[in-house]
Design a protein around this motif. Structure first.
Motif, mmCIF file in Angstrom:
data_model
loop_
_atom_site.group_PDB
_atom_site.id
_atom_site.type_symbol
_atom_site.label_atom_id
_atom_site.label_comp_id
_atom_site.label_asym_id
_atom_site.label_seq_id
_atom_site.Cartn_x
_atom_site.Cartn_y
_atom_site.Cartn_z
ATOM 1 N N LYS A 10 0.808 -1.344 0.143
ATOM 2 C CA LYS A 10 -0.027 -0.047 -0.080
ATOM 3 C C LYS A 10 1.105 1.080 0.131
ATOM 4 C CE LYS A 10 -3.752 2.571 1.840
ATOM 5 N NZ LYS A 10 -4.186 2.184 3.896
ATOM 6 N N ARG A 11 1.806 1.255 0.517
ATOM 7 C CA ARG A 11 2.471 2.539 0.647
ATOM 8 C C ARG A 11 3.457 2.555 -0.318
ATOM 9 N NH1 ARG A 11 4.306 0.699 6.394
ATOM 10 N NH2 ARG A 11 5.953 -0.606 5.848
ATOM 11 N N CYS A 13 2.686 1.434 -3.674
ATOM 12 C CA CYS A 13 1.473 2.232 -4.424
ATOM 13 C C CYS A 13 1.619 3.701 -4.344
ATOM 14 C CB CYS A 13 0.356 1.138 -4.678
ATOM 15 S SG CYS A 13 0.435 0.087 -4.740
ATOM 16 N N GLN A 14 1.113 4.312 -2.896
ATOM 17 C CA GLN A 14 0.838 5.405 -2.259
ATOM 18 C C GLN A 14 1.971 6.224 -2.915
ATOM 19 O OE1 GLN A 14 -0.132 5.535 1.730
ATOM 20 N NE2 GLN A 14 -2.135 5.367 1.723
ATOM 21 N N ARG A 15 3.048 5.933 -2.759
ATOM 22 C CA ARG A 15 4.593 6.356 -3.633
ATOM 23 C C ARG A 15 4.817 6.658 -4.661
ATOM 24 N NH1 ARG A 15 7.046 4.013 0.448
ATOM 25 N NH2 ARG A 15 8.180 1.959 -0.185
ATOM 26 N N TYR A 18 1.901 9.317 -5.674
ATOM 27 C CA TYR A 18 1.992 10.879 -5.302
ATOM 28 C C TYR A 18 2.662 11.782 -6.450
ATOM 29 C CZ TYR A 18 0.684 9.910 -0.300
ATOM 30 O OH TYR A 18 0.125 9.648 0.453
#
Length: 367
Positions: A10-11, A13-15, A18
């Motif tokens: 999840k982290r 994918c978020q990066r 962004y």
């Protein structure tokens, strides 16, 4: 292991997500370069002298804009120095105590020798429970970066970075050069936009690019002008965006102008003393980001010294606001006059002890 792995995915994918706004900006700038250089200057402008002048000036703005944007995006935000972090023994001591006055006593002892003047709205020491540190003045925890940022202004999705002490000058220059870039394109593209719009020139492949380039540049100019004007006002007042919305709290109360030293000194805090670096995206800001001079602790030359040798600070209107003694750092001595000092009054310590029970002594986590 599965939940930990899912959080990691999840982290990641978020990066990646962004970076989408940054990629969008890069694509717009790359297309604008092609539209202006190839479609307008090379294909549409027939006058050689006009073509050369346009290309030279355009590339100056383009290079400075890209340079400032690069610095804003890839300059890592600065975090508090080690002296603001709790030691292992202090962490254990803080964890053993109940949340309340006892923890505040520990934090006050730790912060006693630190150059800290701001408090929470209830008068407590500003402490980040996540990073386990006493927050320096103007420092805030960013939930996106997941760390405390020195002199945090805001987290900007268009640069995928926190705008703070380390890159605020770059951000200001990015706004300035991007505004000049758009205004120059709008001004030089206007006559050819009108000619294509009124069918004064034959329909070519360049028509769409030139017309859409004018619309895009003019719209970006309006939004950038308002944003740049707002941040110019913040620089003149020596405030961050967060401080403009929520004034910093000192012992005597909140004060939006607590860090303002006057127009010239406020400007030099961001851009530095050397004028040759003001227009270049190179770091020249004054200080270390952990301590800042404040008008609330400037000694009034007309105020007599107390018998004990302490010099209480005087705020406008004659109201006296004593502050604890703190080390004057190099960045502060360069901005404050030679007669100004950080001082402590014995009466303040007595009043603080007497009023301790009246304060909501809780550890407040600020964003």
């Amino acid at each position: 292991m599965a939940p930990s792995g899912s959080r990691s995915v999840k982290r990641s994918c978020q990066r990646v997500l962004y970076w989408i706004p940054v990629l969008f900006i890069c694509l717009i700038v790359a297309w604008s370069y092609y539209a202006y250089v190839a479609m307008l200057c090379i294909e549409s402008i027939e006058n050689i002298g006009e073509k050369i002048v346009y290309l030279l000036v355009y590339h100056v703005f383009f290079i400075m804009f890209v340079w400032a944007y690069w610095q804003t995006v890839f300059t890592k935000p600065m975090t508090p120095l080690k002296e603001f972090h709790l030691s292992y023994s202090d962490k254990e001591l803080l964890e053993r105590e109940d949340r309340g006055e006892s923890q505040q006593e520990i934090l006050r002892r730790i912060a006693k020798d630190l150059p800290i003047y701001t408090r929470t709205m209830s008068g407590a020491i500003r402490f980040c429970d996540h990073c386990q540190l006493v927050k320096p003045d103007r420092c805030h925890h960013c939930s996106v970066c997941d760390k405390c940022i020195l002199k945090m202004d805001h987290h900007c999705p268009w640069v995928n970075n926190c705008v703070g002490f380390s890159n605020y000058k770059f951000f200001m220059l990015f706004l300035a050069y991007s505004l000049l870039y758009c205004l120059f394109i709008t001004a030089t593209d206007l006559q050819y936009f009108i000619k294509f719009w009124t069918n004064g020139l034959p329909d070519t492949q360049a028509k769409f690019h030139i017309m859409f380039l004018f619309f895009a540049a003019s719209m970006f100019s309006v939004s950038l002008a308002s944003l740049f004007a707002y941040h110019c006002w913040l620089v003149c007042k020596n405030r961050s965006t967060l401080e403009a919305f929520r004034a910093p709290a000192f012992r005597h109360g909140t004060d939006k102008s607590g860090f303002s030293l006057g127009l010239s000194k406020n400007f030099r805090q961001v851009f530095g003393d050397e004028k040759r670096y003001w227009l270049l995206p190179v770091f020249s800001s004054l200080g270390d980001g952990c301590s800042f001079p404040t008008c609330l602790v400037n000694q009034d030359p007309e105020q007599p010294s107390s018998p004990s040798g302490h010099n209480p600070s005087v705020k406008s209107g004659g109201e006296i606001h004593p502050f604890p003694a703190k080390p004057l750092r190099e960045s502060q001595s360069r901005l404050l006059n030679s007669g100004q000092s950080w001082s402590e009054s014995e009466g303040t310590m007595d009043r603080e002890k007497e009023g301790t029970s009246n304060l909501a002594m809780t550890i407040e986590n600020e964003t």
